[in-house]
Design a protein around this motif. Structure first.
Motif, PDB file in Angstrom:
ATOM      1  N   VAL A 115      -2.150  -4.626 -16.204  1.00  0.00           N
ATOM      2  CA  VAL A 115      -2.833  -4.367 -14.928  1.00  0.00           C
ATOM      3  C   VAL A 115      -3.308  -5.703 -14.358  1.00  0.00           C
ATOM      4  O   VAL A 115      -3.948  -6.497 -15.056  1.00  0.00           O
ATOM      5  N   ASP A 116      -2.997  -5.946 -13.106  1.00  0.00           N
ATOM      6  CA  ASP A 116      -3.432  -7.165 -12.430  1.00  0.00           C
ATOM      7  C   ASP A 116      -3.715  -6.825 -10.969  1.00  0.00           C
ATOM      8  O   ASP A 116      -3.055  -5.962 -10.390  1.00  0.00           O
ATOM      9  N   MET A 117      -4.713  -7.508 -10.384  1.00  0.00           N
ATOM     10  CA  MET A 117      -5.107  -7.195  -9.014  1.00  0.00           C
ATOM     11  C   MET A 117      -4.396  -8.043  -7.971  1.00  0.00           C
ATOM     12  O   MET A 117      -4.622  -7.870  -6.770  1.00  0.00           O
ATOM     13  N   GLU A 145     -11.994  -3.134 -12.881  1.00  0.00           N
ATOM     14  CA  GLU A 145     -13.202  -2.312 -12.754  1.00  0.00           C
ATOM     15  C   GLU A 145     -12.874  -0.857 -12.416  1.00  0.00           C
ATOM     16  O   GLU A 145     -13.722   0.020 -12.543  1.00  0.00           O
ATOM     17  N   GLN A 146     -11.643  -0.614 -11.972  1.00  0.00           N
ATOM     18  CA  GLN A 146     -11.175   0.741 -11.644  1.00  0.00           C
ATOM     19  C   GLN A 146      -9.729   0.846 -12.112  1.00  0.00           C
ATOM     20  O   GLN A 146      -8.796   0.790 -11.318  1.00  0.00           O
ATOM     21  N   LEU A 147      -9.539   1.021 -13.395  1.00  0.00           N
ATOM     22  CA  LEU A 147      -8.206   0.941 -13.977  1.00  0.00           C
ATOM     23  C   LEU A 147      -7.309   2.103 -13.548  1.00  0.00           C
ATOM     24  O   LEU A 147      -7.731   3.270 -13.584  1.00  0.00           O
ATOM     25  N   PRO A 148      -6.080   1.813 -13.165  1.00  0.00           N
ATOM     26  CA  PRO A 148      -5.104   2.853 -12.830  1.00  0.00           C
ATOM     27  C   PRO A 148      -4.460   3.420 -14.091  1.00  0.00           C
ATOM     28  O   PRO A 148      -3.232   3.399 -14.274  1.00  0.00           O
ATOM     29  N   VAL A 149      -5.314   3.930 -14.985  1.00  0.00           N
ATOM     30  CA  VAL A 149      -4.886   4.414 -16.297  1.00  0.00           C
ATOM     31  C   VAL A 149      -5.677   5.684 -16.609  1.00  0.00           C
ATOM     32  O   VAL A 149      -6.884   5.747 -16.356  1.00  0.00           O
TER      33      VAL A 149
END
Length: 269
Positions: A115-117, A145-149
């Motif tokens: 995950v990277d922004m 801070e709001q993981l897509p997991v």
């Protein structure tokens, strides 16, 4: 070593949105120019730096050029003791170097999520999936801070010198706890604060984005992990990291203020 800073030593700095913009801007530049995150010394990390960070020659050569940008301050895979079939999540995965190393350990039955922004980093990492010919790695755009997991879907979380960049580290640890399965574990390399930073450093976007101004004292990291629910917390500083951290800033020796550390913790069963 200097006296440990107080727990409120990192409270005065950039506003959260400004901090995120500074970090995203810097890492977009890194993705396009392949310069190091913490210094401007060259396009690719040297063999010496790679060894200082804890990677073996075998690990360095196992991944094709373009994935190792010299972004870290350690080797989280060396901590993680990954097992075949595990699902691994890398927070702030960059061009994917640690993800590809993890993929070797978990094998075809395992799965690695990065995950990277920064969109440019995600694009670079996805290109590297093809170059490395791996099928058990994927990269998702998102903030740590709001993981897509989804909840309780990950066995191990790794991260390499990224959590210090977050303006809300407590939320990062809450999210890590959420996505880990019971019994899951953290294996993180990051920098921690060892002495009070000069006031001007806190408000400097470059210092925030280069892994210095956002570092927290060990006592604060322990408290945040405990608040999130983690147990078996172990944090160990690496005094030898002074050798490469001292080169991160041309104007001051930042090794007087921060040091690399290994951070481990477990989610209760």
């Amino acid at each position: 070593m200097s006296e440990q800073p107080t727990s409120d030593s990192t409270t005065d700095g950039l506003a959260p949105d400004e901090q995120r913009r500074a970090v995203r801007r810097r890492y977009a530049q890194i993705a396009s120019e392949s310069s190091s995150c913490c210094s401007d010394s060259g396009a690719t990390p040297t063999e010496e730096l790679t060894r200082q960070l804890g990677y073996s020659e075998d690990e360095e050569t196992a991944v094709v050029d373009g994935a190792n940008l010299g972004l870290g301050c350690g080797n989280p895979n060396a901590l993680a003791a990954l097992q075949s079939g595990e699902t691994v999540l890398d927070l702030g995965s960059g061009a994917g170097f640690d993800c590809f190393l993890a993929a070797r350990e978990v094998g075809d039955t395992g799965h690695v999520i990065g995950v990277d922004m920064t969109p440019a980093m995600i694009e670079k990492a996805r290109d590297n999936v093809t170059k490395n010919d791996v099928r058990n790695v994927e990269f998702r755009l998102g903030e740590i801070e709001q993981l897509p997991v989804a909840d309780e879907t990950v066995d191990v979380i790794i991260s390499n010198c990224v959590i210090n960049l977050s303006p809300d580290k407590q939320q990062v640890f809450h999210e890590a706890y959420r996505v880990l399965r019971p019994g899951g574990r953290l294996a993180i390399s990051d920098v921690v604060l060892t002495a009070e930073l000069p006031a001007d450093v806190h408000a400097d976007p470059e210092s925030v984005a280069s892994c210095v101004a956002g570092a927290s004292p060990i006592v604060d990291v322990e408290r945040m992990l405990s608040n999130a629910g983690f147990e078996a917390i172990q944090i160990e500083s690496d005094e030898a990291s002074e050798e490469f951290i001292s080169e991160w800033d041309a104007e001051r020796d930042v090794s007087e203020y921060v040091v690399s550390a290994t951070i481990e913790a477990t989610k209760p069963v």
